[in-house]
Write an enzyme that holds these catalytic residues in place. Structure first.
Site, PDB file in Angstrom:
ATOM      1  N   ASP A 137     -10.121   2.329   2.237  1.00 13.48           N
ATOM      2  CA  ASP A 137     -10.093   1.634   3.532  1.00 13.48           C
ATOM      3  C   ASP A 137     -10.625   2.525   4.654  1.00 13.48           C
ATOM      4  OD1 ASP A 137      -9.023  -0.839   2.750  1.00 13.48           O
ATOM      5  OD2 ASP A 137      -6.959  -0.190   3.071  1.00 13.48           O
ATOM      6  N   LYS A 152       0.807  -1.232   0.000  1.00 13.15           N
ATOM      7  CA  LYS A 152       0.000   0.000   0.000  1.00 13.15           C
ATOM      8  C   LYS A 152       0.835   1.274   0.000  1.00 13.15           C
ATOM      9  CE  LYS A 152      -4.080  -2.040   2.115  1.00 13.15           C
ATOM     10  NZ  LYS A 152      -5.015  -2.072   3.235  1.00 13.15           N
TER      11      LYS A 152
HETATM   12  P1  NAD Z   1       0.415  -4.587   9.438  1.00 18.67           P
HETATM   13  O1  NAD Z   1       1.407  -5.709   9.575  1.00 18.67           O
HETATM   14  O2  NAD Z   1       0.648  -3.514   8.444  1.00 18.67           O
HETATM   15  O3  NAD Z   1       0.238  -3.872  10.861  1.00 18.67           O
HETATM   16  C1  NAD Z   1      -0.010  -4.542  12.049  1.00 18.67           C
HETATM   17  C2  NAD Z   1       0.549  -3.701  13.201  1.00 18.67           C
HETATM   18  O4  NAD Z   1       0.158  -4.312  14.418  1.00 18.67           O
HETATM   19  C3  NAD Z   1       2.070  -3.626  13.210  1.00 18.67           C
HETATM   20  O5  NAD Z   1       2.459  -2.275  13.376  1.00 18.67           O
HETATM   21  C4  NAD Z   1       2.468  -4.486  14.415  1.00 18.67           C
HETATM   22  O6  NAD Z   1       3.650  -4.033  15.050  1.00 18.67           O
HETATM   23  C5  NAD Z   1       1.275  -4.336  15.310  1.00 18.67           C
HETATM   24  N1  NAD Z   1       1.051  -5.432  16.249  1.00 18.67           N
HETATM   25  C6  NAD Z   1       1.051  -6.764  15.979  1.00 18.67           C
HETATM   26  N2  NAD Z   1       0.715  -7.446  17.095  1.00 18.67           N
HETATM   27  C7  NAD Z   1       0.496  -6.536  18.079  1.00 18.67           C
HETATM   28  C8  NAD Z   1       0.101  -6.624  19.435  1.00 18.67           C
HETATM   29  N3  NAD Z   1      -0.124  -7.813  20.011  1.00 18.67           N
HETATM   30  N4  NAD Z   1      -0.028  -5.482  20.147  1.00 18.67           N
HETATM   31  C9  NAD Z   1       0.221  -4.285  19.562  1.00 18.67           C
HETATM   32  N5  NAD Z   1       0.574  -4.131  18.275  1.00 18.67           N
HETATM   33  C10 NAD Z   1       0.714  -5.242  17.540  1.00 18.67           C
HETATM   34  O7  NAD Z   1      -0.982  -5.310   9.184  1.00 18.67           O
HETATM   35  P2  NAD Z   1      -2.310  -4.604   8.616  1.00 18.67           P
HETATM   36  O8  NAD Z   1      -2.277  -4.619   7.135  1.00 18.67           O
HETATM   37  O9  NAD Z   1      -2.473  -3.308   9.323  1.00 18.67           O
HETATM   38  O10 NAD Z   1      -3.434  -5.651   9.047  1.00 18.67           O
HETATM   39  C11 NAD Z   1      -3.845  -5.770  10.397  1.00 18.67           C
HETATM   40  C12 NAD Z   1      -5.148  -6.562  10.438  1.00 18.67           C
HETATM   41  O11 NAD Z   1      -6.173  -5.807   9.775  1.00 18.67           O
HETATM   42  C13 NAD Z   1      -5.102  -7.903   9.698  1.00 18.67           C
HETATM   43  O12 NAD Z   1      -5.786  -8.849  10.478  1.00 18.67           O
HETATM   44  C14 NAD Z   1      -5.851  -7.650   8.423  1.00 18.67           C
HETATM   45  O13 NAD Z   1      -6.490  -8.813   7.924  1.00 18.67           O
HETATM   46  C15 NAD Z   1      -6.899  -6.650   8.909  1.00 18.67           C
HETATM   47  N6  NAD Z   1      -7.459  -5.821   7.855  1.00 18.67           N
HETATM   48  C16 NAD Z   1      -8.820  -5.790   7.735  1.00 18.67           C
HETATM   49  C17 NAD Z   1      -9.403  -5.026   6.761  1.00 18.67           C
HETATM   50  C18 NAD Z   1     -10.899  -5.017   6.626  1.00 18.67           C
HETATM   51  O14 NAD Z   1     -11.387  -4.630   5.554  1.00 18.67           O
HETATM   52  N7  NAD Z   1     -11.640  -5.363   7.661  1.00 18.67           N
HETATM   53  C19 NAD Z   1      -8.619  -4.246   5.890  1.00 18.67           C
HETATM   54  C20 NAD Z   1      -7.225  -4.273   6.060  1.00 18.67           C
HETATM   55  C21 NAD Z   1      -6.656  -5.078   7.036  1.00 18.67           C
END
Ligand code: NAD
Length: 295
Positions: free
Chosen positions: A112, A76
């Site tokens: 998003d 992204k």
């Molecule tokens: P990402 O890897 O870009 O970001 C995740 C962040 O969470 C990172 O900064 C990481 O350090 C942090 N993190 C991980 N475990 C943690 C914890 N236990 N405590 C605190 N911080 C923690 O991932 P992303 O693309 O942001 O995706 C995150 C979630 O969002 C995924 O499950 C994805 O499927 C979901 N998502 C859903 C939608 C939707 O349409 N509903 C859209 C995009 C992403």
């Protein structure tokens, strides 16, 4: 291969996207509108490619006459330098999930944040946004932070296990929303005590990352809890939050409305939101977690 003129083609580029419901949502809506619409998964794992191959994949889609691409993890941000134009909101939050391809131009958007906001307003109408805590400062977290601030949150405290990510996101949002107080949270218990809402934006609670992003004891009935995870829709966090008297919003709203926004941008057609919500509910069969169809 060049597409014939009367077939609309779009696709999703990312890692680990095989279970995405986005192709089904787009194609079912296209079919309902009488459009021959094909939406492909362009899975980096399957093609044994990486984010550095993004330029080649976008050029390939253009050569095949695609009207647009959705972009997901981990591309992204990587897509930004490949675009000819970027919408103001996507530029402000530093991420693009939707690229419209037209006449050699590549226009980047972010559906998003709007998707999260639309799902949130339907599931948690009148939510108190005076003191919001967010866990997770990655790609989804940038969109949700932007959304809660755009909806009028007066304060947002961002927590991430990687403090640099929390700090980067808080600085970006503070610049975009100078009227709000945006801070980095280091002590979740302390910030949650006085909070009105919690946004969860980490992968914790997904099928492949089971568990909770915080101890259940930190949840209290004065909090609403909004989730981004939608595999499954009913996460351990939402279960614990409901048990503790919190109002909740699942991750389905963001999933549907990002597709609503992208469908409209790709095709120039007005999607039927209620039909797309019903279709998503059919795909996920969430029972009591069905999203209300009216805002
Ligand atoms: P990402 O890897 O870009 O970001 C995740 C962040 O969470 C990172 O900064 C990481 O350090 C942090 N993190 C991980 N475990 C943690 C914890 N236990 N405590 C605190 N911080 C923690 O991932 P992303 O693309 O942001 O995706 C995150 C979630 O969002 C995924 O499950 C994805 O499927 C979901 N998502 C859903 C939608 C939707 O349409 N509903 C859209 C995009 C992403």
């Amino acid at each position: 291969m060049t597409q014939t003129r009367d077939i609309l083609r779009a696709g999703l580029i990312g890692f680990g996207i095989q279970r995405s419901l986005t192709p089904a949502m787009h194609m079912r809506e296209g079919e309902a509108q009488g459009v021959d619409y094909r939406y492909d998964l362009i899975d980096l794992n399957e093609r044994k490619l990486g984010p550095d191959d993004l330029e080649m994949l976008v050029a390939e889609a253009e050569a095949q006459g695609f009207c647009g691409l959705n972009i997901t993890y981990p591309c992204k941000q990587k897509i930004l330098p490949l675009l000819t134009e970027i919408s103001e909101d996507a530029r402000k939050l530093g991420a693009v999930n939707t690229v419209v391809l037209r006449n050699g131009r590549r226009m980047g958007h972010n559906t998003d944040w709007w998707g999260f906001a639309e799902g949130f307003k339907r599931q948690l109408p009148d939510a108190d946004l005076s003191a919001v805590v967010q866990i997770g400062a990655g790609g989804a977290g940038a969109a949700t932070a932007y959304a809660v601030l755009a909806m009028g949150a007066r304060s947002l405290a961002v927590f991430d296990i990687d403090p640099a990510k929390a700090s980067d996101l808080a600085s970006l949002m503070a610049r975009n929303f100078p009227e709000a107080s945006v801070t980095v949270a280091t002590d979740l218990q302390a910030v949650l005590n006085g909070a009105t809402g919690l946004v969860h934006a980490t992968p914790m609670g997904m099928d492949k990352h089971p568990g909770m992003p915080l101890p259940a004891e930190l949840l209290h009935p004065g909090l609403w809890v909004a989730e981004v995870v939608y595999f499954p829709l009913e996460t351990a966090l939402l279960q614990a939050a409901r048990q503790r008297g919190c109002r909740v919003a699942n991750g389905g709203g963001m999933a549907v409305f990002q597709a609503v926004g992208a469908f409209s941008l790709f095709t120039g057609l007005e999607p039927d939101v209620h039909r797309m919500l019903r279709h998503f509910a059919d795909l996920t069969q969430p029972g009591p977690l069905r999203l209300p169809e009216t805002a």
